[in-house]
Design a protein around this motif. Structure first.
Motif, PDB file in Angstrom:
ATOM      1  N   THR A   6       0.836  -1.211   0.000  1.00 44.21           N
ATOM      2  CA  THR A   6       0.000   0.000   0.000  1.00 44.21           C
ATOM      3  C   THR A   6       0.864   1.252   0.000  1.00 44.21           C
ATOM      4  O   THR A   6       0.587   2.214  -0.748  1.00 44.21           O
ATOM      5  N   LEU A   7       1.900   1.260   0.813  1.00 42.04           N
ATOM      6  CA  LEU A   7       2.803   2.404   0.855  1.00 42.04           C
ATOM      7  C   LEU A   7       3.520   2.569  -0.480  1.00 42.04           C
ATOM      8  O   LEU A   7       3.670   3.697  -0.978  1.00 42.04           O
ATOM      9  N   GLU A   9       2.466   1.811  -3.405  1.00 46.23           N
ATOM     10  CA  GLU A   9       1.537   2.373  -4.387  1.00 46.23           C
ATOM     11  C   GLU A   9       1.353   3.869  -4.173  1.00 46.23           C
ATOM     12  O   GLU A   9       1.292   4.647  -5.137  1.00 46.23           O
ATOM     13  N   ASP A  10       1.279   4.296  -2.923  1.00 39.40           N
ATOM     14  CA  ASP A  10       1.130   5.729  -2.633  1.00 39.40           C
ATOM     15  C   ASP A  10       2.361   6.511  -3.101  1.00 39.40           C
ATOM     16  O   ASP A  10       2.244   7.587  -3.701  1.00 39.40           O
ATOM     17  N   ARG A  13       2.434   6.684  -6.964  1.00 39.27           N
ATOM     18  CA  ARG A  13       1.500   7.671  -7.525  1.00 39.27           C
ATOM     19  C   ARG A  13       2.101   9.082  -7.484  1.00 39.27           C
ATOM     20  O   ARG A  13       1.975   9.862  -8.433  1.00 39.27           O
ATOM     21  N   ASN A  14       2.748   9.396  -6.387  1.00 37.89           N
ATOM     22  CA  ASN A  14       3.360  10.722  -6.262  1.00 37.89           C
ATOM     23  C   ASN A  14       4.537  10.891  -7.223  1.00 37.89           C
ATOM     24  O   ASN A  14       4.710  11.956  -7.812  1.00 37.89           O
ATOM     25  N   LEU A  39       7.046  10.086   2.739  1.00 42.94           N
ATOM     26  CA  LEU A  39       6.601   8.696   2.865  1.00 42.94           C
ATOM     27  C   LEU A  39       7.741   7.680   2.801  1.00 42.94           C
ATOM     28  O   LEU A  39       7.668   6.627   3.417  1.00 42.94           O
TER      29      LEU A  39
END
Length: 231
Positions: A6-7, A9-10, A13-14, A39
């Motif tokens: 999940t991290l 993917e975040d 995206r950025n 992050l």
């Protein structure tokens, strides 16, 4: 791959938004890079992206710090030229010149070596050494008739240095050569040639007048839209 799914993917995206926006909206790209950095500051790709976003917004000290961090993490020398250019941006051309003479330059690929040559020539110009800048750019890559990704910028830099040295005829020739190689419009060589030839592009109508005129009458498909060139 080192992050939880999940991290990861975040962060991804950025980073995608940084890549999409860095040319058209560098400030927005910078904002996304800061999120990614918050992050995952221990990921080399994130530090590199943050460096380029800071570089695009002329935050050279911050960019240099990020590039250095990425280099420590990867051991790669590929960021060496842009690190040297950050030194130029910080008003330290002598440090950029020192970096141009370091062993790391020999480890760069051809594109990286050409980039380092461009940075070194720029540093020479920063120090007022225009003749030395011209000599720095004279290389087999400049003389080659083969067009590579770096060719337009190399020819353009050479033309610009010649012009600063007062060698206008030679500058015109090399701006022309840069334009021939510049299929993607990476430089403004065509505009520079026009300037040398005394061509000035002007708006016949101001923006408000042009809008009003466009509403008042249909456009003549055979005539100019809203501007013309004059010598």
């Amino acid at each position: 791959m080192s992050l939880p799914k999940t991290l990861a993917e975040d962060v991804a995206r950025n980073l995608v938004m940084v890549a999409r926006l860095i040319d058209e909206d560098p400030e927005e790209a910078y904002a996304y890079s800061r999120i990614a950095l918050r992050l995952a500051s221990r990921v080399a790709a994130v530090r590199e992206a943050a460096g380029f976003a800071a570089y695009a917004t002329q935050k050279y000290a911050e960019a240099l710090a990020e590039f250095r961090a990425a280099r420590r993490m990867t051991g790669s020398v590929e960021l060496w030229p842009v690190m040297a250019d950050c030194e130029r941006g910080l008003g330290r051309p002598e440090r950029a010149m020192a970096m141009a003479g370091e062993p790391e330059v020999q480890k760069l690929d051809k594109a990286g070596q050409v980039e380092m040559r461009l940075v070194a020539a720029g540093a020479r110009r920063d120090m007022g050494q225009i003749d030395a800048a011209i000599v720095t750019l004279q290389s087999p890559e400049l003389a080659s008739s083969s067009v590579q990704p770096w060719t337009p910028r190399l020819r353009y830099a050479y033309a610009d240095a010649l012009l600063e040295a007062g060698r206008e005829d030679e500058a015109r020739e090399w701006f022309g050569k840069a334009l021939e190689a510049d299929k993607d419009g990476a430089t403004d060589a065509s505009d520079r040639l026009a300037e040398l030839d005394g061509v000035e592009f002007v708006d016949v109508l101001g923006d408000d007048e042009a809008d009003a005129a466009g509403e008042a009458a249909p456009r003549d498909e055979d005539g100019p839209a809203d501007g013309s060139a004059k010598a």
